[in-house]
Design an enzyme around this catalytic site. Structure first.
Site, PDB file in Angstrom:
ATOM      1  N   TYR A 120       0.838  -1.200   0.000  1.00 51.54           N
ATOM      2  CA  TYR A 120       0.000   0.000   0.000  1.00 51.54           C
ATOM      3  C   TYR A 120       0.876   1.254   0.000  1.00 51.54           C
ATOM      4  O   TYR A 120       1.968   1.221  -0.542  1.00 51.54           O
ATOM      5  CB  TYR A 120      -1.028  -0.076   1.160  1.00 51.54           C
ATOM      6  N   ARG A 162      -8.383  10.692  -9.009  1.00 54.20           N
ATOM      7  CA  ARG A 162      -7.475  11.362  -8.061  1.00 54.20           C
ATOM      8  C   ARG A 162      -6.811  10.288  -7.214  1.00 54.20           C
ATOM      9  O   ARG A 162      -7.239   9.997  -6.091  1.00 54.20           O
ATOM     10  CB  ARG A 162      -8.271  12.363  -7.213  1.00 54.20           C
ATOM     11  N   LYS A 199      -6.065  -1.880  -1.254  1.00 57.95           N
ATOM     12  CA  LYS A 199      -6.958  -1.657  -0.100  1.00 57.95           C
ATOM     13  C   LYS A 199      -7.642  -2.951   0.316  1.00 57.95           C
ATOM     14  O   LYS A 199      -7.808  -3.240   1.493  1.00 57.95           O
ATOM     15  CB  LYS A 199      -8.024  -0.609  -0.449  1.00 57.95           C
ATOM     16  N   GLU A 234     -13.374   5.153  -3.654  1.00 55.31           N
ATOM     17  CA  GLU A 234     -11.968   5.379  -3.387  1.00 55.31           C
ATOM     18  C   GLU A 234     -11.321   6.215  -4.486  1.00 55.31           C
ATOM     19  O   GLU A 234     -11.419   5.862  -5.670  1.00 55.31           O
ATOM     20  CB  GLU A 234     -11.294   3.989  -3.328  1.00 55.31           C
ATOM     21  N   ASP A 235     -10.705   7.316  -4.102  1.00 54.17           N
ATOM     22  CA  ASP A 235      -9.898   8.119  -5.028  1.00 54.17           C
ATOM     23  C   ASP A 235     -10.660   8.600  -6.266  1.00 54.17           C
ATOM     24  O   ASP A 235     -10.131   8.597  -7.380  1.00 54.17           O
ATOM     25  CB  ASP A 235      -8.613   7.370  -5.408  1.00 54.17           C
ATOM     26  N   ASP A 262     -13.963   6.418   1.587  1.00 56.38           N
ATOM     27  CA  ASP A 262     -12.859   6.347   2.537  1.00 56.38           C
ATOM     28  C   ASP A 262     -12.049   7.642   2.589  1.00 56.38           C
ATOM     29  O   ASP A 262     -11.555   8.025   3.643  1.00 56.38           O
ATOM     30  CB  ASP A 262     -11.939   5.175   2.178  1.00 56.38           C
ATOM     31  N   ASP A 263     -11.910   8.314   1.443  1.00 61.47           N
ATOM     32  CA  ASP A 263     -11.103   9.543   1.418  1.00 61.47           C
ATOM     33  C   ASP A 263     -11.739  10.620   2.276  1.00 61.47           C
ATOM     34  O   ASP A 263     -11.049  11.465   2.843  1.00 61.47           O
ATOM     35  CB  ASP A 263     -10.952  10.044  -0.019  1.00 61.47           C
ATOM     36  N   ASN A 292      -0.063  12.036   0.714  1.00 58.16           N
ATOM     37  CA  ASN A 292       0.591  10.815   0.248  1.00 58.16           C
ATOM     38  C   ASN A 292       0.899  10.938  -1.244  1.00 58.16           C
ATOM     39  O   ASN A 292       0.221  11.674  -1.937  1.00 58.16           O
ATOM     40  CB  ASN A 292      -0.358   9.620   0.437  1.00 58.16           C
TER      41      ASN A 292
END
Ligand code: NAD
Length: 549
Positions: free
Chosen positions: A101, A154, A172, A243-244, A266-267, A406
């Site tokens: 990860y 993203r 993930k 996610e993203d 989650d973000d 990150n």
């Protein structure tokens, strides 16, 4: 249930068995299994124990020179023998997690088309409109409980990586299993390939995705709607983790689906919970409590607003009014301090626009707001400059500094800079891991505010209770459960999160807290057990070989 997948109706033998990663044991097949399952001659004669196989995998892993090659190497193990892969990851989590990860997964996504060997997860593209349910039916496992889905717009702080973002759902979900004990066959990684705006990828002959511009507007929304409907039809028990996604879609889609589909982002929500857990722990070092803090964020996107909303919720739980809580959260975005007089604010920033003169740079905002903590979620490296950190150290005895962007290359400052430029007084956490820092006679161990502390436990709690929805109350409970797991020993070295090696136990506690809310709010579809924590633990997947004869 997470721990007990249905027995497959078809059981392969011979080469078919060796090529099935969820059943393969490699050289650990016993003599009896080799006879019964037509494996004679297909394996070298010596029967190895799992411990010996782990030794071999870790030996190869450690001999592999770069993190990216280690990533490819260890995912090769996942593609061959899932049980062994999870044994390795669980037993060597602190060493292997940064490779499967963040931060290495970021580099893997940037080079995905170039290092690509075999597909993993489901790619659903704009060409699949009107047949998404059929594509889902092509997945080999029927009992899916958790889907992590991205549209690649993203990826971490790296921008639009299109279909190359698949590394994120795959990584993930590996953590769902390793950290949260969700059975691997219950997990489905999905990439929605709706095109990309990344010129480099569009002109790269090795790019794996559609070479077209992103779907936007009604076309995009219809595509997402078809996907959500198809999941409900084909995998009705599945939790969908977004996610993203780009933030113009992430907030909208969360609002659109959260009250009717078992889903979370989650973000936004996972990040909020993990950071708030760290902020519950920080005052144990700085003194005071959460309600005594004022935070200044650099970055007002999914992570920033998600954290802000969770802080406001937590401060309200501790007795502040909504307005009082919001007045303790300030944001700087790429155009400066978020204030009422600005005409350019996106809807998600407006609740945090204060009546205050503008400030066009972060240092100016620090001097104006005089925060007790700064939280970096901008994706912009080196933005917590020496001047910023020295100002924080002048304003506060123990400044809180969270540099969360990150991967490591995007972090607002390094751990060393945070400690050095505040004379060792910073209470620091980062998004990507940093090594311990020695300053004079003191050793600091920076905590990693990694979402992996939260989402596997939340998913576990949702799966074991059969929750129909995921609520903010569940994330608050998860944050509290995580903060409760921080020990005095952790705090002594400045670590605001438990050691990663304790993460399965942490996830069990979070799972129990989340499932408890599901039962309390009548959202569960599974009967409540007498001892929730024991039940959650008993449902967690353990990577041990089962006998096939
Ligand atoms: P996002 O794109 O939604 O938001 C980024 C925000 O930063 C936007 O508000 C943008 O205006 C702002 N920004 C960009 N350049 C800026 C500048 N020069 N000065 C001030 N603000 C600027 O992204 P996101 O989902 O909020 O993620 C942001 C970062 O946080 C990423 O690097 C991501 O990896 C990291 N993140 C970390 C964690 C964690 O550590 N647990 C969790 C989620 C996200």
């Amino acid at each position: 249930m997470s721990g007990k997948p249905k027995v497959p109706s078809y059981f392969p033998t011979g080469v078919g068995l060796l090529h099935d990663p969820s059943l393969n044991k490699g050289t650990a097949f016993t003599e009896e299994e080799r006879d019964a399952l037509k494996l004679r001659g297909l394996l070298p004669p010596h029967v190895h124990t799992m411990e010996e196989q782990v030794m071999r995998v870790m030996g190869n892993f450690r001999r592999t020179p770069t993190p990216l090659e280690q990533h490819v190497n260890i995912l090769g193990c996942q593609a061959r023998n899932e049980t062994l892969f999870y044994r390795v990851v669980i037993d060597h989590l602190e060493e292997v997690m940064p490779i499967i990860y963040t931060p290495t997964v970021g580099e893997a996504c940037q080079k995905y088309g170039h290092i690509f060997m075999r597909p993993r997860g489901l790619f659903i593209s704009a060409k699949d409109r009107k047949r998404i349910a059929n594509v889902l039916r092509g997945w080999p496992h029927r009992d899916v409980h958790v889907i992590v889905v991205t549209d690649g717009e993203r990826i971490l702080g790296l921008g639009d990586l299109g279909a190359d973002g698949m590394g994120i759902p795959v990584g993930k979900l590996a953590l769902y299993t390793a950290c949260g004990g969700v059975h691997p066959t219950h997990c489905l990684p999905v990439t929605l390939d709706v095109g990309t705006e990344n010129e480099e990828l569009l002109s790269d002959p090795l790019y794996i995705g559609l070479k077209q511009r992103r779907l936007r507007g009604a076309e995009y929304d219809e595509f997402i709607d078809e996907f959500i409907g198809a999941v409900q039809e084909v995998f009705p028990d599945a939790l969908i983790q977004f996610e993203d996604f780009g933030n113009q879609n992430a907030f909208r889609l969360l609002q659109k689906y959260r009250d009717r589909v078992c889903t979370f982002n989650d973000d936004i929500q996972g990040t909020g919970a993990v950071v708030v857990a760290g902020l519950f722990a920080a005052p144990l070092i700085t003194g005071g409590s959460l309600v005594d803090q004022t935070f200044l964020f650099l970055g007002a996107g999914e992570a920033g607003i998600g954290i802000g909303d969770m802080i406001v919720g937590a401060m309200r739980d501790e007795g502040l009014s909504e307005d009082e809580a919001r007045s303790r959260c300030w944001f700087v975005d790429s155009h400066g301090l978020v204030v009422k007089s600005r005409q350019d604010l996106a809807a998600h920033k407006i609740p945090y626009a204060h009546d205050h003169p503008p400030a066009d740079n972060f240092l100016g905002a620090v001097e104006a707001v005089r925060p007790t903590g700064i939280i970096g979620v901008s994706g912009q490296p080196a933005t917590f400059t020496r001047a910023v950190l020295e100002a924080m150290a002048r304003i506060n005895e123990r400044p809180i500094v969270f540099a969360l962007s990150n991967p490591t290359s995007k972090s607002e400052c390094t751990a060393e800079q945070a400690y050095q430029w505040t004379e060792g007084r910073a209470v620091f956490a980062s998004g990507s891991p940093f090594d311990p820092v020695i300053l004079g006679a003191q050793k600091f161990v920076p905590g990693q505010g990694n979402n992996a502390y939260i989402f596997p436990g939340v998913g576990l709690g949702v799966v074991v209770s059969g929750a129909r929805l995921v609520t903010d109350e569940m994330f608050s409970a998860a944050a509290k459960a995580l903060a409760d797991q921080v020990s005095a020993e952790d705090l002594k070295v400045g670590r605001l999160y438990p050691r990663l090696s304790h993460i399965r136990d942490v996830s069990a506690h979070i799972g129990a807290a989340v499932a408890t809310i599901a039962w309390k709010r009548d959202l569960a579809t599974v009967p409540r057990p007498a001892d929730v924590l024991e039940y959650v633990k008993s449902e967690m997947y353990q990577p041990d070989y089962k006998s096939y004869v």
